[in-house]
Design an enzyme around this catalytic site. Structure first.
Site, short mmCIF file in Angstrom:
data_model
loop_
_atom_site.label_atom_id
_atom_site.label_comp_id
_atom_site.label_asym_id
_atom_site.label_seq_id
_atom_site.Cartn_x
_atom_site.Cartn_y
_atom_site.Cartn_z
N VAL A 177 -21.30 -46.83 16.08
CA VAL A 177 -19.90 -47.02 15.70
C VAL A 177 -19.42 -45.88 14.81
O VAL A 177 -18.22 -45.65 14.71
CB VAL A 177 -19.72 -48.38 15.00
CG1 VAL A 177 -18.30 -48.58 14.51
CG2 VAL A 177 -20.09 -49.52 15.97
N GLY A 178 -20.34 -45.16 14.17
CA GLY A 178 -19.92 -44.01 13.39
C GLY A 178 -20.23 -44.09 11.90
O GLY A 178 -19.54 -43.46 11.09
N LYS A 179 -21.28 -44.83 11.52
CA LYS A 179 -21.61 -44.94 10.11
C LYS A 179 -21.91 -43.58 9.49
O LYS A 179 -21.40 -43.26 8.40
CB LYS A 179 -22.83 -45.85 9.92
CG LYS A 179 -22.60 -47.31 10.21
CD LYS A 179 -23.81 -48.15 9.85
CE LYS A 179 -25.06 -47.77 10.62
NZ LYS A 179 -24.92 -48.01 12.08
N THR A 180 -22.76 -42.78 10.14
CA THR A 180 -23.14 -41.50 9.57
C THR A 180 -21.94 -40.58 9.45
O THR A 180 -21.78 -39.86 8.45
CB THR A 180 -24.24 -40.83 10.42
OG1 THR A 180 -25.38 -41.72 10.51
CG2 THR A 180 -24.69 -39.52 9.82
N LYS B 6 -30.59 -43.19 3.32
CA LYS B 6 -30.62 -43.81 4.64
C LYS B 6 -31.71 -44.86 4.60
O LYS B 6 -32.92 -44.53 4.62
CB LYS B 6 -30.90 -42.75 5.71
CG LYS B 6 -31.05 -43.28 7.12
CD LYS B 6 -29.73 -43.70 7.72
CE LYS B 6 -29.94 -44.12 9.19
NZ LYS B 6 -28.72 -44.65 9.79
N THR C 53 -34.61 -45.42 12.71
CA THR C 53 -35.53 -45.60 13.83
C THR C 53 -35.26 -44.54 14.90
O THR C 53 -34.28 -43.80 14.83
CB THR C 53 -35.39 -47.01 14.43
OG1 THR C 53 -34.08 -47.16 15.00
CG2 THR C 53 -35.59 -48.09 13.36
N GLU D 50 -26.64 -45.93 3.56
CA GLU D 50 -26.28 -46.20 4.96
C GLU D 50 -27.28 -47.17 5.57
O GLU D 50 -28.49 -46.93 5.57
CB GLU D 50 -26.24 -44.91 5.78
CG GLU D 50 -25.85 -45.17 7.23
CD GLU D 50 -25.85 -43.92 8.08
OE1 GLU D 50 -26.00 -44.05 9.32
OE2 GLU D 50 -25.72 -42.81 7.54
N GLY E 294 -27.62 -50.06 12.19
CA GLY E 294 -26.97 -51.03 13.06
C GLY E 294 -25.93 -51.85 12.32
O GLY E 294 -25.18 -51.34 11.49
#
Length: 217
Positions: free
Chosen positions: A13-16, A37, A41, A114, A117
């Site tokens: 979805v664009g967290k990073t 972080k 995975t 962060e 998922g």
């Protein structure tokens, strides 16, 4: 210590992307920013998301120059799956994530964590990302998608946050179906919410508000 936990409705979805923007925005506001972080995975050699964040961070806070990408992660696993599934040896202890965050905080005055998922991604059999946000005592920023079906995903995540009693904000990352979003999704958000915002238009205002609200921390 100011803590902000960034999560999303799911993977990809664009967290990073949002964390990178947050680092730069808070830095412009005068903060010595840091990042963790929690779990990454799908790692072959280097945790790529953490590497991306570290490269951004080195421009903003020289105290992190001593770290490698893996140092920003509490855990890394090679299998690209939910942490519980990727942790084949069942080695993950949520307390170690809390310890990692605390150790990195000595190098900053605002820590962005962060997640992996979405909120109900399992870290252990009975411990989920939303539990980590609670135990971190962090304000949560939920990043939501913009494609068809995102209303349901957003509402489920918001309900989970409210049920858990967590403080949170949420925003839309307009990375897909941008042209149809104004007709397909925005009418509901405009009708149901007074304070929703997109990453493009509302991020700096959010950062300023968060800074004001945590000024005494």
């Amino acid at each position: 210590m100011r803590r902000l936990f960034v999560t999303a409705t799911g993977t990809g979805v664009g967290k990073t992307h949002v964390v990178r923007l947050l680092l730069h925005t808070f830095s412009r506001l005068g903060y010595r920013v840091g990042v963790c972080k929690a779990v990454e995975t799908g790692v072959k050699q280097i945790p790529l998301d953490a590497q991306c964040l570290l490269e951004e961070l080195l421009e903003l806070n020289p105290d992190f120059a001593k770290f490698k990408a893996a140092d920003l992660c509490a855990y890394t696993f090679s299998l690209p799956a939910a942490p519980f599934c990727a942790d084949i040896e069942r080695s993950l202890d949520p307390k170690e994530i809390l310890h990692k965050v605390s150790s990195l905080e000595s190098h900053c005055d605002l820590m962005i964590i962060e997640g992996a998922g979405g909120l109900l991604v399992p870290l252990t059999e009975r411990y989920f990302m939303i539990d980590l946000a609670r135990d971190l005592r962090a304000h949560t920023l939920l990043v939501t998608p913009s494609g068809l079906g995102c209303i349901n995903q957003t509402l489920l995540s918001l309900r989970a946050l409210e049920h858990a009693g967590l403080s949170y904000d949420w925003c839309v990352n307009l990375y897909e179906e941008r042209e149809s979003f104004p007709k397909v999704t925005r009418p509901y958000y405009d009708a149901a919410f007074d304070n929703w915002w997109s990453v493009e238009e509302g991020l700096e205002l959010f950062c300023r508000r968060f800074a004001a609200q945590t000024a005494g921390d």
